[in-house]
Design a protein around this motif. Structure first.
Motif, mmCIF file in Angstrom:
data_model
loop_
_atom_site.group_PDB
_atom_site.id
_atom_site.type_symbol
_atom_site.label_atom_id
_atom_site.label_comp_id
_atom_site.label_asym_id
_atom_site.label_seq_id
_atom_site.Cartn_x
_atom_site.Cartn_y
_atom_site.Cartn_z
ATOM 1 N N HIS A 139 -4.285 -1.366 3.281
ATOM 2 C CA HIS A 139 -3.557 -2.641 3.168
ATOM 3 C C HIS A 139 -4.493 -3.736 2.655
ATOM 4 O O HIS A 139 -4.144 -4.510 1.763
ATOM 5 N N ALA B 78 0.815 -1.210 0.000
ATOM 6 C CA ALA B 78 0.000 0.000 0.000
ATOM 7 C C ALA B 78 0.855 1.268 0.000
ATOM 8 O O ALA B 78 0.687 2.143 -0.853
ATOM 9 N N HIS B 79 1.763 1.375 0.966
ATOM 10 C CA HIS B 79 2.493 2.637 1.170
ATOM 11 C C HIS B 79 4.003 2.453 1.078
ATOM 12 O O HIS B 79 4.511 1.368 1.416
ATOM 13 N N ASP C 256 6.028 -0.087 3.417
ATOM 14 C CA ASP C 256 5.338 -1.345 3.754
ATOM 15 C C ASP C 256 6.098 -2.559 3.220
ATOM 16 O O ASP C 256 6.169 -3.596 3.889
HETATM 17 ZN ZN LIG Z 1 0.992 0.909 5.076
#
Ligand SMILES: [Zn+2]
Length: 267
Positions: free
Chosen positions: A117, A11-12, A15
């Protein structure tokens, strides 16, 4: 037979480093071509800079982290908290899958502490599912291909689901030999050190990785540092027992027999 290509889809920015980077680095060493994609830009990860500035800083950091891991970087396709299970993102992610043609997809746990997520996990699964379906249009348009892909879900943040229940991995990957590389890749996300201190009370995000990989290592009863994985059901993806991760990593991948025994087979 699946392609010797692996993609980590998270997701980010950061991660991948927390949950998947050790395995991705090992796959690289095993001769796989590796790819790195975070769906969101990380634009909400600062209380100091505005969204545009934060997006730009984190894009630079993620690009450098991918390089540290020896993986090909792919730019993000949306912003933080905007990873929704929708057609626009599905078409964009399916286009990346069709370009990369991965035999292994590493992504988040279907159960995790936040929606970005969990939606990333769902999008990654469906994007891989559509790889051979010409009537599903990607954006930009990309040709389909017929090959096997196996999807693996990482451990959730904190090693438990959104209802605080412990998640047990189906396989442990021994990340001890690449642990330093993983820490190095995480340390590249400098903007997050301070942000996580402020927003989540984490004294050091390097310490979080340390604690988590040691905890999974203890669960394995074999490895010092480890990452945990659960393999997605094969329907629409690959042969029933296909496990290219175990095949590629050999002794560095330990199937959790207790987990295997606990599975209630359908048919
Ligand atoms: Zn994340």
């Amino acid at each position: 037979m699946s392609n010797r290509v692996a993609i980590a889809i998270a997701a980010h920015p950061d991660d991948i480093e927390f949950q998947m980077a050790g395995t991705l680095a090992l796959l690289g060493k095993a001769g796989y071509k590796t790819h790195y994609l975070t769906l969101a830009s990380g634009n909400c990860g600062s209380a100091k800079y505005n969204a545009a500035m934060t997006r730009s800083i984190r894009n630079t950091e993620a690009r450098a982290a991918a390089k540290t891991l020896g993986a090909q970087f792919h730019p993000s396709i949306t912003d933080d908290l905007e990873i929704i299970y929708n057609l626009e993102l599905l078409r964009a992610l399916a286009a990346v899958i069709r370009e990369v043609k991965p035999g292994i997809v590493l992504t988040h746990s279907p159960q995790d502490y936040m929606e970005d997520h969990m939606n990333t996990s769902r999008l990654a699964v469906t994007a891989a599912f559509t790889r051979g379906m010409p009537n599903f249009k990607t954006a930009p348009p990309r040709p389909t291909a017929d090959y096997e892909v196996t999807v693996y879900h990482s451990m959730p943040h904190g090693l438990c689901d959104g209802l605080r229940r412990r998640v047990i991995p189906g396989a442990f990957v021994n990340t001890t030999s690449v642990h330093k590389t993983q820490l190095k890749a995480l340390a590249v996300h400098k903007s997050q050190q301070n942000w996580l201190d402020v927003s989540q009370g984490l004294n050091s995000f390097l310490l979080v990785l340390e604690d988590m990989s040691l905890a999974v290592g203890r669960m394995s009863r074999k490895f010092k540092h480890a990452e945990g994985w659960r393999r997605h059901l094969h329907f629409g993806f690959c042969a029933p027992e296909a496990d290219p991760l175990a095949q590629a990593l050999g002794r560095n991948c330990l199937v959790n027999q207790a987990y295997e025994r606990s599975l209630q087979r359908g048919f």
